[in-house]
Design a protein around this motif. Structure first.
Motif, PDB file in Angstrom:
ATOM      1  N   GLN A 141     -13.617   3.322   2.103  1.00 32.49           N
ATOM      2  CA  GLN A 141     -12.611   3.337   1.126  1.00 32.49           C
ATOM      3  C   GLN A 141     -12.690   1.853   0.340  1.00 32.49           C
ATOM      4  O   GLN A 141     -11.858   1.512  -0.308  1.00 32.49           O
ATOM      5  CB  GLN A 141     -11.228   3.370   1.495  1.00 32.49           C
TER       6      GLN A 141
ATOM      7  N   PRO B 205      -1.902  -4.540  -6.678  1.00 34.77           N
ATOM      8  CA  PRO B 205      -1.923  -4.330  -8.014  1.00 34.77           C
ATOM      9  C   PRO B 205      -2.116  -5.765  -8.507  1.00 34.77           C
ATOM     10  O   PRO B 205      -2.912  -6.094  -9.388  1.00 34.77           O
ATOM     11  CB  PRO B 205      -0.742  -3.770  -8.294  1.00 34.77           C
TER      12      PRO B 205
ATOM     13  N   CYS C  76      -5.703  -7.147  -7.830  1.00 39.84           N
ATOM     14  CA  CYS C  76      -6.409  -6.232  -9.032  1.00 39.84           C
ATOM     15  C   CYS C  76      -6.354  -6.454 -10.185  1.00 39.84           C
ATOM     16  O   CYS C  76      -7.436  -6.773 -11.123  1.00 39.84           O
ATOM     17  CB  CYS C  76      -6.041  -4.607  -8.954  1.00 39.84           C
TER      18      CYS C  76
ATOM     19  N   ASN D 262       2.401   1.967  -3.412  1.00 41.81           N
ATOM     20  CA  ASN D 262       1.793   2.107  -4.635  1.00 41.81           C
ATOM     21  C   ASN D 262       0.457   2.896  -4.543  1.00 41.81           C
ATOM     22  O   ASN D 262      -0.634   2.831  -4.649  1.00 41.81           O
ATOM     23  CB  ASN D 262       1.062   0.739  -4.996  1.00 41.81           C
ATOM     24  N   ASN D 263       0.843   4.220  -3.925  1.00 44.76           N
ATOM     25  CA  ASN D 263       0.083   5.445  -3.859  1.00 44.76           C
ATOM     26  C   ASN D 263      -1.131   5.211  -2.824  1.00 44.76           C
ATOM     27  O   ASN D 263      -2.334   5.531  -3.284  1.00 44.76           O
ATOM     28  CB  ASN D 263      -0.322   5.944  -5.390  1.00 44.76           C
TER      29      ASN D 263
ATOM     30  N   ARG E 201       0.966  -1.267   0.060  1.00 45.55           N
ATOM     31  CA  ARG E 201       0.136   0.035   0.092  1.00 45.55           C
ATOM     32  C   ARG E 201       1.107   1.069   0.040  1.00 45.55           C
ATOM     33  O   ARG E 201       0.612   2.212  -0.774  1.00 45.55           O
ATOM     34  CB  ARG E 201      -0.983  -0.089   1.259  1.00 45.55           C
TER      35      ARG E 201
ATOM     36  N   ALA F 222      -2.900   2.543  -2.558  1.00 44.01           N
ATOM     37  CA  ALA F 222      -3.853   1.661  -3.131  1.00 44.01           C
ATOM     38  C   ALA F 222      -4.212   0.493  -2.041  1.00 44.01           C
ATOM     39  O   ALA F 222      -3.344  -0.121  -1.511  1.00 44.01           O
ATOM     40  CB  ALA F 222      -3.290   1.082  -4.327  1.00 44.01           C
TER      41      ALA F 222
END
Length: 427
Positions: free
Chosen positions: A423, A246, A249, A239-240, A236, A242
């Motif tokens: 979120q 990823p 995802c 990865n900005n 997290r 997120a």
């Protein structure tokens, strides 16, 4: 040409030689089966094969590095033949394998500890090979025979006329435990202490001195782009912020579009080197396009591998014991208990688990086409969602783990509907 009866006699002679060598090293007690490590895993006397299972001969320890279920058979745990019904042993083997043979799987056979006093008859071995028909052999990807001896090689010659060339290629001899590290999650293997000691003695004999410690490379600090083998929090932060990693995802997105109706999705493995190459791409921060592989099983294996390599499971170490208690809850109350357990997860874990289970629920809705019911998905994903802080998931621990995971998938809407973090992300 040597006759079968001569080979059988030769096998007996080789086994006697091995026993005599053991007695010279360890004294007369070496001729008897070696007791397994003390383990409370088989205190469940309601197990249909408790009389066999309690010896710890067979273990299922999650998956290997390629996403295949890993099944271990330890000869040293077999009691004397008069204390073990070998027909029941065969039934227990089939009972256990029946839960996994629809998926790709791997078997590790620890040969050390097989003695005249505890070995099954050659007739039993023939019957066993015939009993394990194509259903069992088709998805067996590798049979590792650890610490093979001349006895094993003679037995192989006896069975050669019965064994197909294709099955024969699945056999891999492993002389030292360290050789397993290349293919398996070695630290997750359930290895009897007697086998560990024997391996040390073999290495000492090879070197002419005490065995050198098995060299394990020191851990390297993770790359900023690392995706596998690092925590959710680390991913997290890098990865900005997120919330959904990823890898999850991308694999879920692709499978949702291309794999929902694929029969046996999540049950098949993929080419080993290909999976390693894709992991490397992810860890180096390079783009991955699953379209170029034209195989939905590739992202399916990548997703399972990602979950399995997390330092702490998605359902956390803290909740493992509560998950194991699910079988002690009345059936009618299990969904509400499952809901309470899941709602106690840290928010980030809850969001990721909800994302994954939402997708698995979608997969189960297409089970007429893909044959992946919530029960089948639980068998695949249970061991990738929770495991104990020390050691691995024992065979007896799989049942509550699979029941809990099946409840998550089948009752997704009931279990996850109450808690909706701001979120929250869904597939």
């Amino acid at each position: 040409m040597i006759s079968t009866s001569d080979l059988e006699q030769l096998a007996e002679i080789e086994l006697q030689k091995e026993e005599e060598e053991e007695e010279e090293k360890h004294g007369n007690s070496a001729g008897y089966p070696l007791t397994p490590s003390s383990d409370n895993a088989w205190q469940d006397m309601t197990h249909p094969y408790y009389d066999v299972a309690r010896h710890g001969i067979l273990q299922v320890t999650g998956d290997d590095k390629y996403g295949r279920k890993l099944i271990i058979f330890s000869s040293c745990c077999m009691p004397p033949s008069h204390q073990l019904n070998h027909h029941r042993l065969l039934e227990y083997l089939k009972y256990t394998l029946d839960q996994y043979v629809e998926s790709d799987y791997t078997v590790v056979y620890f040969h050390y500890g097989l003695r005249s006093i505890n070995k099954p008859s050659l007739r039993w071995l023939r019957d066993a090979y015939r009993e394990f028909d194509r259903k069992y052999k088709k998805n067996l990807k590798t049979l590792y025979v650890v610490h093979p001896t001349n006895f094993i090689r003679v037995i192989w010659n006896i069975f050669k006329p019965l064994i197909s060339h294709k099955f024969g290629k699945k056999l891999t001899y492993v002389n030292y435990l360290a050789e397993l590290r290349e293919h398996l999650n070695y630290d997750q293997l359930i290895i009897p202490p007697a086998v560990l000691r024997h391996d040390e003695e073999l290495r000492a004999a090879q070197k002419g001195g005490p065995p050198p410690p098995v060299k394990v490379p020191p851990p390297r600090p993770p790359l900023p782009t690392q995706q596998f083998g690092v925590s959710l929090q680390y991913i997290r932060e890098k990865n900005n912020d997120a919330l959904i990693p990823p890898v999850m995802c991308q694999t879920v997105s692709y499978l949702k579009q291309q794999g929902l109706e694929t029969e046996g999705i999540f049950r098949r493995s993929a080419r080993v080197q290909l999976i390693k190459d894709i992991q490397k791409l992810y860890n180096l921060g390079k783009p991955v396009s699953f379209e170029q592989y034209s195989d939905v099983h590739v992202p399916a294996v990548i997703l399972k591998t990602f979950l399995r390599e997390l330092p702490e499971p998605l359902l956390t170490f803290t909740l493992y014991d509560q998950i194991q208690e699910i079988t002690k809850v009345e059936s009618i109350l299990r969904v509400s208990r499952c809901k309470r357990i899941v709602e106690s997860l840290p928010e980030h874990n809850f969001i990721v688990v909800k994302y994954l289970v939402c997708f698995l629920n979608m997969v189960s809705q297409q089970s007429i086409s893909n044959k992946m019911s919530s029960s089948n998905l639980a068998c695949v994903f249970g061991v990738n969602l929770a495991w104990p802080p020390q050691g691995t998931v024992s065979l007896s621990a799989l049942t509550p783990l699979n029941i809990f995971t099946e409840l998550l998938v089948e009752h997704y809407h009931t279990i996850f509907s109450s808690r909706c973090p701001p979120q929250q992300v869904l597939p």
